[in-house]
Design an enzyme around this catalytic site. Structure first.
Site, PDB file in Angstrom:
ATOM      1  N   LYS A  93       0.714  -1.287  -0.225  1.00 17.86           N
ATOM      2  CA  LYS A  93       0.014   0.154  -0.084  1.00 17.86           C
ATOM      3  C   LYS A  93       1.107   1.087  -0.067  1.00 17.86           C
ATOM      4  O   LYS A  93      -0.368   2.359   0.070  1.00 17.86           O
ATOM      5  CB  LYS A  93      -1.168  -0.198   1.426  1.00 17.86           C
ATOM      6  CG  LYS A  93      -1.391  -1.519   0.717  1.00 17.86           C
ATOM      7  CD  LYS A  93      -3.294  -0.602   1.528  1.00 17.86           C
ATOM      8  CE  LYS A  93      -4.529  -1.644   1.178  1.00 17.86           C
ATOM      9  NZ  LYS A  93      -5.336  -1.964   2.422  1.00 17.86           N
ATOM     10  N   LYS A 135      -5.050  -8.649  -7.322  1.00 19.29           N
ATOM     11  CA  LYS A 135      -5.323  -9.796  -6.323  1.00 19.29           C
ATOM     12  C   LYS A 135      -6.383  -8.385  -6.877  1.00 19.29           C
ATOM     13  O   LYS A 135      -6.670  -7.325  -6.825  1.00 19.29           O
ATOM     14  CB  LYS A 135      -5.165  -8.576  -5.246  1.00 19.29           C
ATOM     15  CG  LYS A 135      -5.924  -9.863  -3.871  1.00 19.29           C
ATOM     16  CD  LYS A 135      -5.794  -8.778  -2.638  1.00 19.29           C
ATOM     17  CE  LYS A 135      -5.769  -7.431  -2.513  1.00 19.29           C
ATOM     18  NZ  LYS A 135      -5.245  -7.220  -0.783  1.00 19.29           N
ATOM     19  N   LYS A 177     -10.521  -3.774  -3.865  1.00 16.59           N
ATOM     20  CA  LYS A 177     -12.370  -2.397  -3.758  1.00 16.59           C
ATOM     21  C   LYS A 177     -11.456  -0.891  -3.810  1.00 16.59           C
ATOM     22  O   LYS A 177     -11.643  -0.708  -4.663  1.00 16.59           O
ATOM     23  CB  LYS A 177     -12.220  -2.712  -2.169  1.00 16.59           C
ATOM     24  CG  LYS A 177     -13.597  -3.103  -1.702  1.00 16.59           C
ATOM     25  CD  LYS A 177     -14.048  -2.926  -0.590  1.00 16.59           C
ATOM     26  CE  LYS A 177     -13.450  -3.895   0.837  1.00 16.59           C
ATOM     27  NZ  LYS A 177     -12.899  -3.530   1.724  1.00 16.59           N
TER      28      LYS A 177
HETATM   29  P1  TYM Z   1     -11.219  -6.196   3.327  1.00 13.72           P
HETATM   30  O1  TYM Z   1     -12.026  -4.990   3.793  1.00 13.72           O
HETATM   31  O2  TYM Z   1     -10.031  -5.560   2.219  1.00 13.72           O
HETATM   32  O3  TYM Z   1     -11.556  -7.508   3.072  1.00 13.72           O
HETATM   33  C1  TYM Z   1     -12.494  -8.199   3.452  1.00 13.72           C
HETATM   34  C2  TYM Z   1     -12.417  -9.620   3.104  1.00 13.72           C
HETATM   35  O4  TYM Z   1     -12.591  -9.842   1.539  1.00 13.72           O
HETATM   36  C3  TYM Z   1     -11.390 -11.065   1.944  1.00 13.72           C
HETATM   37  N1  TYM Z   1     -11.007 -10.246   0.303  1.00 13.72           N
HETATM   38  C4  TYM Z   1     -10.915 -11.510  -0.945  1.00 13.72           C
HETATM   39  N2  TYM Z   1     -11.030 -13.007  -0.863  1.00 13.72           N
HETATM   40  C5  TYM Z   1     -10.452 -13.869  -2.377  1.00 13.72           C
HETATM   41  N3  TYM Z   1     -10.157 -12.737  -3.119  1.00 13.72           N
HETATM   42  C6  TYM Z   1      -9.618 -11.090  -2.359  1.00 13.72           C
HETATM   43  N4  TYM Z   1      -9.970 -10.693  -4.125  1.00 13.72           N
HETATM   44  C7  TYM Z   1     -10.380 -10.485  -1.617  1.00 13.72           C
HETATM   45  N5  TYM Z   1     -10.080  -9.279  -1.398  1.00 13.72           N
HETATM   46  C8  TYM Z   1     -10.348  -9.228   0.246  1.00 13.72           C
HETATM   47  C9  TYM Z   1      -9.929 -10.417   2.573  1.00 13.72           C
HETATM   48  O5  TYM Z   1      -9.790 -11.269   3.256  1.00 13.72           O
HETATM   49  C10 TYM Z   1     -11.295  -9.830   4.389  1.00 13.72           C
HETATM   50  O6  TYM Z   1     -12.027 -11.187   4.114  1.00 13.72           O
HETATM   51  N6  TYM Z   1      -8.280  -6.846   7.157  1.00 13.72           N
HETATM   52  C11 TYM Z   1      -9.428  -7.167   6.579  1.00 13.72           C
HETATM   53  C12 TYM Z   1     -10.381  -6.292   7.709  1.00 13.72           C
HETATM   54  C13 TYM Z   1     -10.344  -6.355   9.296  1.00 13.72           C
HETATM   55  C14 TYM Z   1     -10.517  -7.825   9.872  1.00 13.72           C
HETATM   56  C15 TYM Z   1     -10.169  -7.885  10.844  1.00 13.72           C
HETATM   57  C16 TYM Z   1     -10.613  -9.139   9.193  1.00 13.72           C
HETATM   58  C17 TYM Z   1     -10.686  -5.455   9.598  1.00 13.72           C
HETATM   59  N7  TYM Z   1     -10.420  -5.817  10.994  1.00 13.72           N
HETATM   60  C18 TYM Z   1     -10.607  -9.274  11.899  1.00 13.72           C
HETATM   61  C19 TYM Z   1     -10.976 -10.236  10.248  1.00 13.72           C
HETATM   62  C20 TYM Z   1     -10.711  -9.922  11.481  1.00 13.72           C
HETATM   63  C21 TYM Z   1      -9.150  -6.640   5.256  1.00 13.72           C
HETATM   64  O7  TYM Z   1      -8.712  -6.009   4.855  1.00 13.72           O
HETATM   65  O8  TYM Z   1     -10.786  -6.172   5.131  1.00 13.72           O
END
Ligand code: TYM
Length: 330
Positions: free
Chosen positions: A114, A197, A200
């Site tokens: 990032k 990947k 978003k």
């Molecule tokens: P975030 O918002 O980026 O993504 C949310 C969830 O979606 C999964 N994900 C994917 N899975 C498969 N292919 C992809 N291209 C892809 N992009 C995203 C992520 O693995 C995630 O499960 N840090 C976390 C948010 C968070 C969190 C937590 C998760 C904050 N606190 C505590 C679990 C427990 C995140 O980046 O989410």
């Protein structure tokens, strides 16, 4: 009665939720909700690690809540809430900051990715600290399991390290949570760049299928998805684009990749894309429709989130108090 093990996971209310979030996270949460005591959070504090427009953020928070429920999470079985409404997240984050090490945070690949473009000098301290807040999210509830996509593996390892270190230094306090990653759809790649990947924050809408995209947009995006050279439809390392399409097909249809490969033997990429588009449209259309209905009644969504925050606070409070007491802050 046997008490259920606890699950915690979350999604950031930034950008557009997409197929990767659906297959890597949401779909599994829905599938396991009967078995566990569930906490699904909208991690709005994490979203602040990069600049946000407050008006857009407010709307995105509701949108994520609507998508959670529209995907099939049952508010009776799951505590659905906003991270910023439970102050324990930020407070425990500070306590864990004091056991986390600068070196281990510097090694987080997500932070490196990032900050690759803009450089670390201008990155927010929040972005650096992101994984510690994430650890606080889960440890605050003494959750046993964290269902996430593949990209979260390293953050989850750090979370486990912090839990173990705190327990070692101050006495048994936190459950050391386990990572739960689905067999398919754990790493959905960008449609136009299968070495990246699906994300978003991508400025290229053609790189992702948003959960709220309309059917024609989904069809167009999948039709334009990049393919590999050759004609064979097989999930092999030399064919990253086709492998990704097959993985999404499998995730959305629930059929194994091997079975789909057999079905498409001797057929072309065009056929695969056309049918994949229909499988995706069929899977997402009900989610989209239901999410729009829910978004028509924002006050109801807000009430639901408030009720969720009250329940989350009740669970979090004793865990936070025990951590404070261990540190001598009682
Ligand atoms: P975030 O918002 O980026 O993504 C949310 C969830 O979606 C999964 N994900 C994917 N899975 C498969 N292919 C992809 N291209 C892809 N992009 C995203 C992520 O693995 C995630 O499960 N840090 C976390 C948010 C968070 C969190 C937590 C998760 C904050 N606190 C505590 C679990 C427990 C995140 O980046 O989410």
């Amino acid at each position: 009665m046997e008490t259920k093990r606890r699950v915690f996971s979350g999604i950031q209310p930034s950008g557009n939720l997409h197929l990767g979030n659906y297959l890597g996270a949401l779909k599994n949460w829905v599938a396991i909700q009967d078995e566990y005591d569930n906490y699904f959070c909208i991690v709005d504090l994490h979203a602040l690690t990069v600049p946000q427009d407050p008006k857009v953020l407010r709307q995105k928070i509701r949108e994520v809540a609507a998508i959670y429920i529209a995907s099939g999470l049952d508010p009776e079985k799951c505590v659905i809430f906003r991270q910023s409404k439970v102050s324990g997240h930020a407070e425990l984050c500070w306590l864990l900051n004091c056991v986390a090490r600068f070196g281990e945070l510097s090694r987080m690949t997500q932070f490196k990715d990032k900050t690759r473009k803009g450089g670390v000098e201008s990155a927010s301290a929040g972005l650096f600290d992101y994984p510690v807040l994430q650890a606080a999210d889960v440890l605050l509830y003494n959750a046993h399991l964290v269902p996430v996509g593949e990209d979260q593996r390293q953050h989850l390892e750090l979370m486990r390290t912090l839990a173990r270190r705190f327990n070692h230094l101050y006495g048994e306090t936190f459950v050391v949570p386990e990572t739960m990653i689905p067999p398919t759809g754990a790493r959905v790649m960008a449609l136009d760049a299968p070495d990246e990947k699906m994300s978003k924050s991508s400025p290229r809408p053609g790189s992702y299928v948003a959960i709220l995209d309309d059917p024609d947009t989904i069809r167009r995006k999948i039709r334009r998805a990049k393919t590999d050279s050759g004609t064979e439809i097989r999930a092999v390392p030399e064919k990253p684009a086709i492998t990704n399409l097959l993985d999404v097909y499998s995730g959305m249809s629930g059929r194994p990749v091997a079975e789909i490969e057999v079905e498409y033997e001797g057929r072309g990429y065009g056929d695969l894309k056309k049918n994949l588009a229909e499988v995706v449209v069929e899977g997402l259309a009900p989610v989209r429709d239901r999410a729009h209905e829910l978004l028509d009644h924002p006050a109801k969504l807000d009430d639901l989130l408030e009720a969720g925050a009250r329940r989350a606070n009740d669970t979090a409070r004793p865990v936070l108090e025990s951590a404070r007491a261990k540190l001598g802050l009682d």
